[in-house]
Enzyme design. Structure first.
Site, mmCIF file in Angstrom:
data_model
loop_
_atom_site.group_PDB
_atom_site.id
_atom_site.type_symbol
_atom_site.label_atom_id
_atom_site.label_comp_id
_atom_site.label_asym_id
_atom_site.label_seq_id
_atom_site.Cartn_x
_atom_site.Cartn_y
_atom_site.Cartn_z
ATOM 1 N N ARG A 66 -13.447 -1.437 -2.989
ATOM 2 C CA ARG A 66 -12.454 -2.429 -3.407
ATOM 3 C C ARG A 66 -12.449 -2.561 -4.934
ATOM 4 N NH1 ARG A 66 -8.131 -4.549 -1.250
ATOM 5 N NH2 ARG A 66 -9.275 -4.896 0.722
ATOM 6 N N GLN A 84 -4.377 2.566 6.925
ATOM 7 C CA GLN A 84 -3.895 1.983 5.669
ATOM 8 C C GLN A 84 -4.289 2.847 4.474
ATOM 9 O OE1 GLN A 84 -2.251 -0.989 5.173
ATOM 10 N NE2 GLN A 84 -2.849 -1.769 3.176
ATOM 11 N N ARG A 89 -9.234 8.283 0.158
ATOM 12 C CA ARG A 89 -10.117 7.333 -0.536
ATOM 13 C C ARG A 89 -11.418 7.063 0.236
ATOM 14 N NH1 ARG A 89 -7.897 1.253 0.516
ATOM 15 N NH2 ARG A 89 -7.700 1.416 2.768
ATOM 16 N N HIS A 167 -3.987 3.540 -6.951
ATOM 17 C CA HIS A 167 -4.012 2.090 -6.650
ATOM 18 C C HIS A 167 -4.871 1.366 -7.713
ATOM 19 C CE1 HIS A 167 -4.225 -1.612 -4.449
ATOM 20 N NE2 HIS A 167 -3.938 -1.100 -3.259
ATOM 21 N N ASP A 212 3.606 -8.520 -3.876
ATOM 22 C CA ASP A 212 3.381 -7.192 -3.293
ATOM 23 C C ASP A 212 4.731 -6.473 -3.256
ATOM 24 O OD1 ASP A 212 2.527 -4.961 -1.982
ATOM 25 O OD2 ASP A 212 1.738 -5.991 -0.225
ATOM 26 N N GLU A 271 0.451 0.135 -9.882
ATOM 27 C CA GLU A 271 0.109 1.432 -9.310
ATOM 28 C C GLU A 271 1.238 2.446 -9.499
ATOM 29 O OE1 GLU A 271 -0.854 0.616 -5.187
ATOM 30 O OE2 GLU A 271 -1.335 -1.456 -5.725
#
Length: 314
Positions: A66, A84, A89, A167, A212, A271
Site C-alpha cells: 500500500r 483488482q 503488483r 498507481h 476517484d 496516476e
C-alpha cells in the site's frame, strides 16, 4: 569506507523481501522491490521522502504494497474480469540481465531493469504469453523515471488487450492544501458514480472529500502543488493518455485494512494510465509507457504556481 556512492545496490527490505537501492551522485535515492516491481521510496537530495507508503502496508507474498508506485497490469481497478488492478503488483519480478536498449535522456548509472513473465498459474487466469520489461532510473537532478515495455509473445497468433496504470502515491503535507493543475475542462469518469462521464468545472482540482476519477485525453504534463511544503510535483508521461486522481478520505480510509485512519491527509494518488481505450497488441508487437516524476520548489504568483515554471515550462 569510501565516500563514493554505489549507484545500484541489492539489499534486503521489509520481511527480507529483496529490493534494489538506486543512488544519484547528488544524494537523491529510490528503492525498488522485486515484489511487484514496486518503487517504495523516492527521496530528494536532502533525504526528504516524496512518496507515501502506509504505516500499515503489508509486505507479504501475493499481497500488494500500500503506497509507493504499484503497477496495475493487465487490468486497472475492476475494469475487467481479473482481481483488482491485475496481478503484476503481486508477483516477484526478476532483474533483467540483458535488457534491450532503453532510449533515455540521461546517462545516469542509477537504474535497474526488471522483467516479468507469466507463471503457469497466471496463464490459467489470463491465457497470454508476454514479456513486461521495466526500467526504473534516477536522473542527475533527482527525477524518477519509469519506462514499461510490454510485448506480446503469444505463439498461437492471438492478440491480447490490457489496461494499465502507474498507481503513484505522492506524499503531501495536507490534502486540503493541495491542488492539481493541468486537468481543467477535461472529461472524466467518476468511479464513485458508476463511471459516469462528466466535465471538470474547476480551474484546478482541490480536495474536500473522497475523489476517484479517471481523466481522459490528458496532457503529457500534470502538476501537483503542495502549498504548505512549497513543493510542486511534475508528472510527465508518454503512451498514457489518462490520469487517475484518488484520495479515499476519512470514511473509506477507515475501511481499508492496510491503511491508517488519518493517512489520507498526507497522500494523493495521481496516476498516469491507459484505461478508457485498452491497448491491444498482436504477437510480436510492443507497447511502451513512460512516466517521469520531478519535485521542484514552487514559485507563487497571486498565491498560485507560476504556470510558466511548470505546465508551459520545460
Amino acid at each position: 569506507m569510501s565516500s563514493e556512492r554505489v549507484p545500484v545496490e541489492l539489499s534486503k527490505g521489509v520481511n527480507s523481501f529483496e529490493k534494489i537501492i538506486l543512488r544519484e551522485i547528488r544524494g537523491s535515492s529510490a528503492e525498488v522491490y522485486l515484489h511487484g516491481g514496486h518503487v517504495t521510496s523516492w527521496k530528494n537530495e536532502n533525504g526528504e521522502e516524496l512518496l507515501f507508503v502506509s504505516s500499515k502496508a503489508l509486505f507479504k507474498p501475493q499481497k500488494a504494497i500500500r503506497g509507493g508506485i504499484p503497477i496495475c497490469f493487465p487490468q486497472f481497478s475492476n475494469h475487467g474480469p481479473l482481481e483488482q488492478h491485475g496481478f503484476a503488483r503481486n508477483r516477484i519480478w526478476s532483474i533483467d540481465t540483458d535488457p534491450p536498449a532503453f532510449p533515455t535522456n540521461s546517462s545516469s548509472k542509477a537504474h535497474i531493469d526488471l522483467i516479468l513473465r507469466p507463471s503457469e498459474e497466471d496463464i490459467k487466469i489470463w491465457p497470454h504469453s508476454y514479456e513486461f520489461r521495466l526500467r526504473v532510473a534516477l536522473g542527475p537532478g533527482g527525477d524518477l523515471m519509469l519506462i514499461s515495455r510490454i510485448r506480446n509473445t503469444n505463439t498461437d497468433g492471438k492478440p491480447f488487450t490490457f489496461t494499465f496504470a502507474y498507481h503513484t502515491y505522492f506524499s503531501v503535507s495536507d490534502i486540503s492544501e493541495v491542488r492539481v493543475e493541468g486537468l481543467e475542462t477535461l472529461d472524466y469518469l467518476d468511479n464513485l458514480q458508476n463511471k459516469e462521464r462528466f466535465t471538470e468545472q474547476g480551474d484546478a482540482i482541490t480536495f474536500e472529500t473522497e475523489v476517484d476519477k479517471i481523466y481522459l485525453s490528458t496532457p503529457t504534463k500534470i502538476a501537483i502543488l503542495d502549498h504548505e511544503k512549497k513543493r510542486t510535483f511534475v508528472i510527465r508521461k508518454d503512451g498514457l493518455p489518462d490520469a487517475v486522481v484518488w484520495n479515499p478520505w476519512d470514511k473509506k480510509a477507515k475501511a481499508i485494512v492496510d491503511f491508517g485512519d488519518d493517512e489520507y491527509k498526507h497522500m494523493l494518488c495521481v496516476e498516469a494510465a491507459a484505461i478508457e481505450k485498452p491497448i491491444t497488441l498482436k504477437p510480436g508487437e510492443e507497447w511502451r509507457g513512460r512516466q517521469e516524476l520531478s519535485a521542484v520548489a514552487s514559485s507563487y504568483c497571486s498565491g498560485q504556481l507560476d504556470p510558466q515554471r511548470v505546465l508551459q515550462g520545460s
